[in-house]
Design a protein around this motif. Sequence first.
Motif, PDB file in Angstrom:
ATOM      1  N   TYR A  68       0.953  -1.179  -0.051  1.00  0.00           N
ATOM      2  CA  TYR A  68      -0.079  -0.014   0.037  1.00  0.00           C
ATOM      3  C   TYR A  68       0.843   1.219   0.063  1.00  0.00           C
ATOM      4  O   TYR A  68       0.453   2.369  -0.283  1.00  0.00           O
ATOM      5  CB  TYR A  68      -0.854  -0.010   1.255  1.00  0.00           C
ATOM      6  CG  TYR A  68      -0.186  -0.397   2.402  1.00  0.00           C
ATOM      7  CD1 TYR A  68       0.592   0.589   3.284  1.00  0.00           C
ATOM      8  CD2 TYR A  68      -0.173  -1.712   3.088  1.00  0.00           C
ATOM      9  CE1 TYR A  68       1.233   0.191   4.214  1.00  0.00           C
ATOM     10  CE2 TYR A  68       0.406  -1.999   4.134  1.00  0.00           C
ATOM     11  CZ  TYR A  68       1.169  -1.152   5.125  1.00  0.00           C
ATOM     12  OH  TYR A  68       1.908  -1.394   6.076  1.00  0.00           O
ATOM     13  N   GLY A 107      10.055   7.504   9.855  1.00  0.00           N
ATOM     14  CA  GLY A 107      10.691   7.276   8.451  1.00  0.00           C
ATOM     15  C   GLY A 107      10.584   5.678   8.204  1.00  0.00           C
ATOM     16  O   GLY A 107      10.122   4.955   8.975  1.00  0.00           O
ATOM     17  N   ARG A 160       1.891   0.972  13.801  1.00  0.00           N
ATOM     18  CA  ARG A 160       0.596   0.338  13.799  1.00  0.00           C
ATOM     19  C   ARG A 160       0.700  -0.974  13.294  1.00  0.00           C
ATOM     20  O   ARG A 160       1.676  -1.644  12.878  1.00  0.00           O
ATOM     21  CB  ARG A 160      -0.069   1.007  12.661  1.00  0.00           C
ATOM     22  CG  ARG A 160      -0.489   2.600  12.475  1.00  0.00           C
ATOM     23  CD  ARG A 160      -0.994   3.018  11.372  1.00  0.00           C
ATOM     24  NE  ARG A 160      -1.434   4.478  11.530  1.00  0.00           N
ATOM     25  CZ  ARG A 160      -2.090   5.031  10.664  1.00  0.00           C
ATOM     26  NH1 ARG A 160      -2.309   4.592   9.570  1.00  0.00           N
ATOM     27  NH2 ARG A 160      -2.531   6.574  10.713  1.00  0.00           N
ATOM     28  N   GLU A 162      -1.474  -2.397  11.433  1.00  0.00           N
ATOM     29  CA  GLU A 162      -2.226  -2.382  10.251  1.00  0.00           C
ATOM     30  C   GLU A 162      -3.132  -3.282  10.027  1.00  0.00           C
ATOM     31  O   GLU A 162      -4.142  -2.719   9.550  1.00  0.00           O
ATOM     32  CB  GLU A 162      -1.105  -2.977   9.113  1.00  0.00           C
ATOM     33  CG  GLU A 162       0.247  -1.945   9.251  1.00  0.00           C
ATOM     34  CD  GLU A 162       0.345  -0.418   9.131  1.00  0.00           C
ATOM     35  OE1 GLU A 162      -0.818   0.104   8.947  1.00  0.00           O
ATOM     36  OE2 GLU A 162       1.548   0.216   9.296  1.00  0.00           O
ATOM     37  N   ILE A 233      -5.468   5.648   1.414  1.00  0.00           N
ATOM     38  CA  ILE A 233      -5.413   6.412   0.251  1.00  0.00           C
ATOM     39  C   ILE A 233      -4.436   5.531  -0.617  1.00  0.00           C
ATOM     40  O   ILE A 233      -3.081   5.198  -0.552  1.00  0.00           O
ATOM     41  CB  ILE A 233      -5.092   7.829   0.675  1.00  0.00           C
ATOM     42  CG1 ILE A 233      -6.088   8.381   1.723  1.00  0.00           C
ATOM     43  CG2 ILE A 233      -5.250   8.807  -0.617  1.00  0.00           C
ATOM     44  CD1 ILE A 233      -5.363   9.727   1.943  1.00  0.00           C
TER      45      ILE A 233
HETATM   46  N1  SAM Z   1       8.198   2.481   8.773  1.00  0.00           N
HETATM   47  C1  SAM Z   1       7.301   2.807   9.841  1.00  0.00           C
HETATM   48  C2  SAM Z   1       6.434   1.654  10.083  1.00  0.00           C
HETATM   49  O1  SAM Z   1       6.175   0.671   9.368  1.00  0.00           O
HETATM   50  O2  SAM Z   1       5.605   1.731  11.182  1.00  0.00           O
HETATM   51  C3  SAM Z   1       6.857   4.106   9.891  1.00  0.00           C
HETATM   52  C4  SAM Z   1       6.550   4.928   8.657  1.00  0.00           C
HETATM   53  S1  SAM Z   1       4.850   4.261   7.897  1.00  0.00           S
HETATM   54  C5  SAM Z   1       5.148   4.895   6.313  1.00  0.00           C
HETATM   55  C6  SAM Z   1       3.674   5.093   8.463  1.00  0.00           C
HETATM   56  C7  SAM Z   1       2.254   4.588   8.335  1.00  0.00           C
HETATM   57  O3  SAM Z   1       1.735   5.034   7.170  1.00  0.00           O
HETATM   58  C8  SAM Z   1       2.173   3.331   8.268  1.00  0.00           C
HETATM   59  O4  SAM Z   1       1.758   2.634   9.369  1.00  0.00           O
HETATM   60  C9  SAM Z   1       0.732   3.013   7.406  1.00  0.00           C
HETATM   61  O5  SAM Z   1      -0.307   2.796   8.196  1.00  0.00           O
HETATM   62  C10 SAM Z   1       0.632   4.300   6.752  1.00  0.00           C
HETATM   63  N2  SAM Z   1       0.501   4.459   5.473  1.00  0.00           N
HETATM   64  C11 SAM Z   1       1.451   3.817   4.522  1.00  0.00           C
HETATM   65  N3  SAM Z   1       0.894   4.008   3.218  1.00  0.00           N
HETATM   66  C12 SAM Z   1      -0.434   4.318   3.410  1.00  0.00           C
HETATM   67  C13 SAM Z   1      -1.633   4.656   2.511  1.00  0.00           C
HETATM   68  N4  SAM Z   1      -1.317   4.336   1.031  1.00  0.00           N
HETATM   69  N5  SAM Z   1      -2.773   5.160   3.098  1.00  0.00           N
HETATM   70  C14 SAM Z   1      -2.882   5.342   4.401  1.00  0.00           C
HETATM   71  N6  SAM Z   1      -1.768   5.263   5.120  1.00  0.00           N
HETATM   72  C15 SAM Z   1      -0.706   4.762   4.744  1.00  0.00           C
END
Ligand code: SAM
Length: 354
Positions: A68, A107, A160, A162, A233
């Motif tokens: 995602y 990050g 999260r 998830e 999203i």
């Molecule tokens: N790498 C860390 C992790 O895995 O927790 C933190 C960064 S990660 C990008 C932070 C959060 O962004 C994720 O836990 C996810 O729920 C959210 N996220 C990533 N892609 C997304 C999307 N397409 N739509 C909404 N939330 C998103």
Amino acid sequence: MKTLVDKLCLKHTLSAEEYRSLLLCEDADTNAYLQEKARQTTIARFGNAVYIRGLIEISNRCRNNCLYCGIRKSNTMVSRYSLSRETILSCCREGYALGFRTFVLQGGEDLSQTDDWITDTVSTIKHEFPDCAITLSLGEKSLATYQRFFEAGATRYLLRHETFNEAHYRELHPSEMNRDHRLLCLEWLKIIGYQTGTGIMVGSPGQTIDHLVEDIQFIERFQPEMIGIGPFIPHADTPFGNEPAGSIEMTLKLISIFRLMHPSALIPSTTALATLSPDGRERGILAGANVVMPNLSPSSVRKQYALYDNKASFGSESAEGLKLLEEQLNEIGYKISYLRGDFVSSNHCHSEEL
Ligand code: SAM
């Protein structure tokens, strides 16, 4: 159906079947009643003050390939960056001057920012800003590493889960990642003593109402100090690029359910909610959220931390837009709290804040 809301408000728990009925309920009166009860619960606990956290997106490099996520390893369209320690410190300085007392370092799992480097970065921030809280959101690490970050001065961690459902977790992640390890990381964080945050994306591809019930029941058992709920999203350059975004209404409903289930939790009104709707952040607050996380990253890199399409990072989503945020909150009867806003359990009173 309103009796279910009253029951959740009083007992802070429902059966799986009852949660299911509440999630499926489309009656506008009941949903408005749920939000009203959640809002009253938040106000009774925190007053009309909303905590702010300065979000610094320290790297968009990631070794993972979550299906995602816009910054997944395989997305070759991303221009990658890792902030230097000096840049992170200057973001903190700017944030401190604006009134922030929590810095969130988030990050991808960037192997160039080694555990030693992160530990030293955390201690440097702690040394310069001893009155500030440091939150990390850097993914899955070993128990020993989480312990080192904690000893260096980070006291909060966002990870999260998830989705709690194992089969659904496999649909969202590559085979190298697994749900049990994610949950183990959350256990470690709790054992070490972090204020721990977990949560989900609402409407992620393949998510069902039964999955959401499993998520609610997991969060009820785990009792995280922070609960992060935002709509999924799509990002065009991911395998889920053509999937529909999650529902704002369902996101708001979950925020309200979590507020009634866990009255003292710190619940952000997320950037994803603000991205989907111009008044999304305010609607999150009115549904029971009590935290916002304006973006403190250098403006030159904000567009590169694109987890999903059109991610909001300027205006009132940004640290420099704090005045605008304050005005928007005032319009709905809330104000910014400039306190650190640590988690305080229900047995203690937030007297200084009320
Ligand atoms: N790498 C860390 C992790 O895995 O927790 C933190 C960064 S990660 C990008 C932070 C959060 O962004 C994720 O836990 C996810 O729920 C959210 N996220 C990533 N892609 C997304 C999307 N397409 N739509 C909404 N939330 C998103």
